[in-house]
Design a protein around this motif. Structure first.
Motif, PDB file in Angstrom:
ATOM      1  N   TYR A  93       0.840  -1.197   0.000  1.00 47.50           N
ATOM      2  CA  TYR A  93       0.000   0.000   0.000  1.00 47.50           C
ATOM      3  C   TYR A  93       0.878   1.252   0.000  1.00 47.50           C
ATOM      4  O   TYR A  93       2.003   1.219   0.515  1.00 47.50           O
ATOM      5  CB  TYR A  93      -0.897   0.000   1.232  1.00 47.50           C
ATOM      6  CG  TYR A  93      -2.121  -0.883   1.093  1.00 47.50           C
ATOM      7  CD1 TYR A  93      -3.363  -0.424   1.490  1.00 47.50           C
ATOM      8  CD2 TYR A  93      -2.040  -2.158   0.565  1.00 47.50           C
ATOM      9  CE1 TYR A  93      -4.492  -1.216   1.379  1.00 47.50           C
ATOM     10  CE2 TYR A  93      -3.159  -2.963   0.440  1.00 47.50           C
ATOM     11  CZ  TYR A  93      -4.387  -2.489   0.854  1.00 47.50           C
ATOM     12  OH  TYR A  93      -5.489  -3.281   0.731  1.00 47.50           O
ATOM     13  N   GLN A  95       2.648   4.609   1.075  1.00 43.02           N
ATOM     14  CA  GLN A  95       3.107   5.025   2.395  1.00 43.02           C
ATOM     15  C   GLN A  95       3.438   6.513   2.385  1.00 43.02           C
ATOM     16  O   GLN A  95       3.999   7.022   1.416  1.00 43.02           O
ATOM     17  CB  GLN A  95       4.382   4.258   2.783  1.00 43.02           C
ATOM     18  CG  GLN A  95       4.206   2.769   2.861  1.00 43.02           C
ATOM     19  CD  GLN A  95       3.303   2.347   3.992  1.00 43.02           C
ATOM     20  OE1 GLN A  95       3.449   2.811   5.113  1.00 43.02           O
ATOM     21  NE2 GLN A  95       2.344   1.485   3.698  1.00 43.02           N
ATOM     22  N   TRP A 110       1.926  10.987  -2.907  1.00 44.06           N
ATOM     23  CA  TRP A 110       0.786  10.422  -2.186  1.00 44.06           C
ATOM     24  C   TRP A 110       0.006  11.483  -1.404  1.00 44.06           C
ATOM     25  O   TRP A 110      -1.236  11.504  -1.470  1.00 44.06           O
ATOM     26  CB  TRP A 110       1.238   9.261  -1.304  1.00 44.06           C
ATOM     27  CG  TRP A 110       0.092   8.540  -0.662  1.00 44.06           C
ATOM     28  CD1 TRP A 110      -0.134   8.389   0.663  1.00 44.06           C
ATOM     29  CD2 TRP A 110      -0.984   7.863  -1.329  1.00 44.06           C
ATOM     30  NE1 TRP A 110      -1.279   7.671   0.874  1.00 44.06           N
ATOM     31  CE2 TRP A 110      -1.820   7.341  -0.328  1.00 44.06           C
ATOM     32  CE3 TRP A 110      -1.324   7.670  -2.664  1.00 44.06           C
ATOM     33  CZ2 TRP A 110      -2.987   6.624  -0.626  1.00 44.06           C
ATOM     34  CZ3 TRP A 110      -2.478   6.959  -2.962  1.00 44.06           C
ATOM     35  CH2 TRP A 110      -3.307   6.439  -1.940  1.00 44.06           C
ATOM     36  N   VAL A 122      -7.732   2.027  -1.228  1.00 41.78           N
ATOM     37  CA  VAL A 122      -6.733   1.102  -1.754  1.00 41.78           C
ATOM     38  C   VAL A 122      -7.187  -0.291  -1.343  1.00 41.78           C
ATOM     39  O   VAL A 122      -7.552  -0.513  -0.191  1.00 41.78           O
ATOM     40  CB  VAL A 122      -5.324   1.395  -1.178  1.00 41.78           C
ATOM     41  CG1 VAL A 122      -4.296   0.449  -1.773  1.00 41.78           C
ATOM     42  CG2 VAL A 122      -4.938   2.850  -1.392  1.00 41.78           C
ATOM     43  N   GLN A 123      -7.175  -1.206  -2.311  1.00 44.00           N
ATOM     44  CA  GLN A 123      -7.578  -2.572  -1.995  1.00 44.00           C
ATOM     45  C   GLN A 123      -6.733  -3.568  -2.761  1.00 44.00           C
ATOM     46  O   GLN A 123      -6.141  -3.226  -3.790  1.00 44.00           O
ATOM     47  CB  GLN A 123      -9.067  -2.784  -2.288  1.00 44.00           C
ATOM     48  CG  GLN A 123      -9.487  -2.344  -3.654  1.00 44.00           C
ATOM     49  CD  GLN A 123     -11.003  -2.308  -3.813  1.00 44.00           C
ATOM     50  OE1 GLN A 123     -11.507  -3.013  -4.653  1.00 44.00           O
ATOM     51  NE2 GLN A 123     -11.701  -1.521  -3.035  1.00 44.00           N
ATOM     52  N   GLU A 124      -6.677  -4.770  -2.231  1.00 40.99           N
ATOM     53  CA  GLU A 124      -5.955  -5.838  -2.920  1.00 40.99           C
ATOM     54  C   GLU A 124      -6.702  -6.207  -4.186  1.00 40.99           C
ATOM     55  O   GLU A 124      -7.926  -6.205  -4.214  1.00 40.99           O
ATOM     56  CB  GLU A 124      -5.843  -7.065  -2.018  1.00 40.99           C
ATOM     57  CG  GLU A 124      -4.952  -6.851  -0.828  1.00 40.99           C
ATOM     58  CD  GLU A 124      -4.883  -8.081   0.057  1.00 40.99           C
ATOM     59  OE1 GLU A 124      -5.174  -9.202  -0.418  1.00 40.99           O
ATOM     60  OE2 GLU A 124      -4.543  -7.912   1.234  1.00 40.99           O
ATOM     61  N   LYS A 130      -2.440  -4.422  -6.333  1.00 41.79           N
ATOM     62  CA  LYS A 130      -3.457  -3.595  -5.680  1.00 41.79           C
ATOM     63  C   LYS A 130      -4.172  -2.735  -6.708  1.00 41.79           C
ATOM     64  O   LYS A 130      -3.729  -2.569  -7.833  1.00 41.79           O
ATOM     65  CB  LYS A 130      -2.842  -2.721  -4.599  1.00 41.79           C
ATOM     66  CG  LYS A 130      -1.935  -1.629  -5.134  1.00 41.79           C
ATOM     67  CD  LYS A 130      -1.353  -0.819  -3.989  1.00 41.79           C
ATOM     68  CE  LYS A 130      -0.193   0.031  -4.432  1.00 41.79           C
ATOM     69  NZ  LYS A 130       0.958  -0.726  -4.928  1.00 41.79           N
ATOM     70  N   ILE A 132      -6.004   1.161  -6.727  1.00 38.99           N
ATOM     71  CA  ILE A 132      -6.278   2.420  -6.051  1.00 38.99           C
ATOM     72  C   ILE A 132      -7.479   3.043  -6.762  1.00 38.99           C
ATOM     73  O   ILE A 132      -7.471   3.186  -7.989  1.00 38.99           O
ATOM     74  CB  ILE A 132      -5.065   3.371  -6.082  1.00 38.99           C
ATOM     75  CG1 ILE A 132      -3.894   2.732  -5.332  1.00 38.99           C
ATOM     76  CG2 ILE A 132      -5.442   4.733  -5.483  1.00 38.99           C
ATOM     77  CD1 ILE A 132      -2.615   3.532  -5.365  1.00 38.99           C
TER      78      ILE A 132
END
Length: 138
Positions: A93, A95, A110, A122-124, A130, A132
């Motif tokens: 994810y 950072q 970011w 944000v997801q797998e 991933k 976004i």
């Protein structure tokens, strides 16, 4: 860059416009956004377009820099917003990092993405990596 435009009818009867591509650099993504926006009616306000161009450019730059590639960029519009889905091969994810004023390690993208987007998640990805999802209000 391989891309395609899709017109779909959502369950509530609203026509949605979708644009799918796989940009290899930020300039490709900006071109995709410009092409996508040109097909929207009503056209978004100039400040929305500027924010969207910067948001997508930063998302693509981050995916290339930190994940090695963009596996898909999907742009979708409805009455309320323009929705961006960017997929990359890394499960890590984003950072927050201390911005590097020398420009070597970044740290600006970011936080900027989070400020430009009305909503961001944000997801797998089921395929690995991933996705976004970011929304800019129209």
């Amino acid at each position: 860059m391989n891309d395609r435009m899709l017109m779909t009818l959502s369950p509530d009867g609203e026509t949605r416009t979708d644009y799918v591509c796989r940009p290899e650099k930020a300039a490709d993504a900006r071109d995709a956004v410009t092409s996508f926006i040109a097909r929207l009616h009503p056209a978004p306000a100039a400040h929305v377009v500027q924010n969207l161009l910067l948001l997508v450019s930063e998302l693509v730059t981050n995916a290339i820099r930190h994940a090695g590639a963009v596996t898909a960029l999907r742009l979708t519009a409805d009455r309320t917003g323009i929705h961006v889905r960017i997929s990359d091969p890394s499960p890590a994810y984003p950072q927050d990092r201390t911005p590097d004023l020398t420009g070597r390690t970044g740290g600006f993208g970011w936080p900027m993405i989070r400020r430009l987007a009305h909503e961001i998640t944000v997801q797998e990805s089921p395929e690995g990596g991933k996705v976004i999802l970011a929304t800019v209000l129209r």
